[in-house]
Design an enzyme around this catalytic site. Structure first.
Site, PDB file in Angstrom:
ATOM      1  N   GLY A   1       8.678 -29.944  -4.893  1.00 13.20           N
ATOM      2  CA  GLY A   1       9.009 -28.616  -5.387  1.00 13.20           C
ATOM      3  C   GLY A   1       9.254 -28.698  -6.878  1.00 13.20           C
ATOM      4  O   GLY A   1       8.958 -29.714  -7.523  1.00 13.20           O
ATOM      5  N   GLY A   2       9.821 -27.637  -7.433  1.00 16.64           N
ATOM      6  CA  GLY A   2      10.040 -27.606  -8.864  1.00 16.64           C
ATOM      7  C   GLY A   2      11.107 -28.566  -9.346  1.00 16.64           C
ATOM      8  O   GLY A   2      11.066 -29.028 -10.488  1.00 16.64           O
TER       9      GLY A   2
ATOM     10  N   ASP B   1      16.877 -18.762   0.265  1.00 20.64           N
ATOM     11  CA  ASP B   1      15.473 -19.088  -0.032  1.00 20.64           C
ATOM     12  C   ASP B   1      14.684 -19.290   1.263  1.00 20.64           C
ATOM     13  O   ASP B   1      13.992 -20.296   1.433  1.00 20.64           O
ATOM     14  CB  ASP B   1      15.391 -20.332  -0.916  1.00 20.64           C
ATOM     15  CG  ASP B   1      14.027 -20.479  -1.602  1.00 20.64           C
ATOM     16  OD1 ASP B   1      13.296 -19.465  -1.699  1.00 20.64           O
ATOM     17  OD2 ASP B   1      13.699 -21.592  -2.032  1.00 20.64           O
TER      18      ASP B   1
END
Length: 203
Positions: free
Chosen positions: A22-23, A136
């Site tokens: 992910g980021g 999320d």
């Protein structure tokens, strides 16, 4: 360029293979050399490890998830730091994310949709009763195990009961995945369990 973490020992964990990213972090299949079991090892990206805000958020993810006990919430085994890298060791799931299954097989039938989302709804209900909000919910954070289990993961931006009202985002800003955000999240307002239920409905 080869990943320098592959085939490397990080603390007591032998890193074997990248299984997600992910980021902020990457997730690897690894072996706990002490307990002799396979785990998923989430490692915070090096550029964030020395940032107090990101380090705090990463640690909070482990604490929040570790204090939620439900069959459909991923189990946290360990959290720590080795060689300047922060990590979370958690239950390894041999299947795939819901997002991958949808890409490969298309939209699910109604009975299968209910079978997948019901345990996640139950898991969220348990989290909300403990005053934790995930923030999320999306197909990438719903895992389908090879034994038929469905699990919720990635509490990276969750709000947990241990925060006592603490905010890690600025007023008027939001975190999450835009396609699944409830209106109050987009507007930077306070989120509640209803925000998670909205996102699950979008899924």
């Amino acid at each position: 360029m080869p990943d320098p973490l592959i085939s490397r020992r990080l603390g007591r964990y032998d890193v074997k293979q990248e299984i997600g990213r992910g980021g902020m972090a990457r997730v690897y299949r690894a072996v706990d050399t002490l307990l002799q079991r396979t785990v998923a090892l989430k490692i915070l990206a090096p550029q964030f490890s020395n940032d107090p805000e990101f380090a705090h958020r990463f640690e909070r993810e482990a604490v929040t998830a570790a204090n939620l006990r439900h069959p459909a919430i991923i189990t946290i085994f360990d959290v720590g730091e080795a060689e300047g890298l922060r990590y979370i060791a958690m239950e390894y799931i041999g299947g795939s994310a819901l997002s991958t299954a949808l890409t490969e097989h298309g939209a699910f039938s109604l009975p299968l949709t209910v079978a997948v989302l019901r345990p996640i709804a139950d898991a969220l209900d348990a989290a909300h009763r403990s005053n934790a909000v995930h923030r999320d919910i999306k197909p990438q954070n719903i895992l389908l195990d090879t034994d038929g289990r469905v699990l919720l993961t990635d509490f990276g931006i969750a709000i947990g009961p241990q925060q006592g009202g603490e905010r890690l985002t600025r007023a008027g800003s939001f975190m999450g995945t835009p396609e699944y955000l409830a209106p109050e999240q987009v507007q930077g307002q306070q989120v509640t369990g209803a925000s998670d239920r909205y996102a699950l409905g979008v899924v």
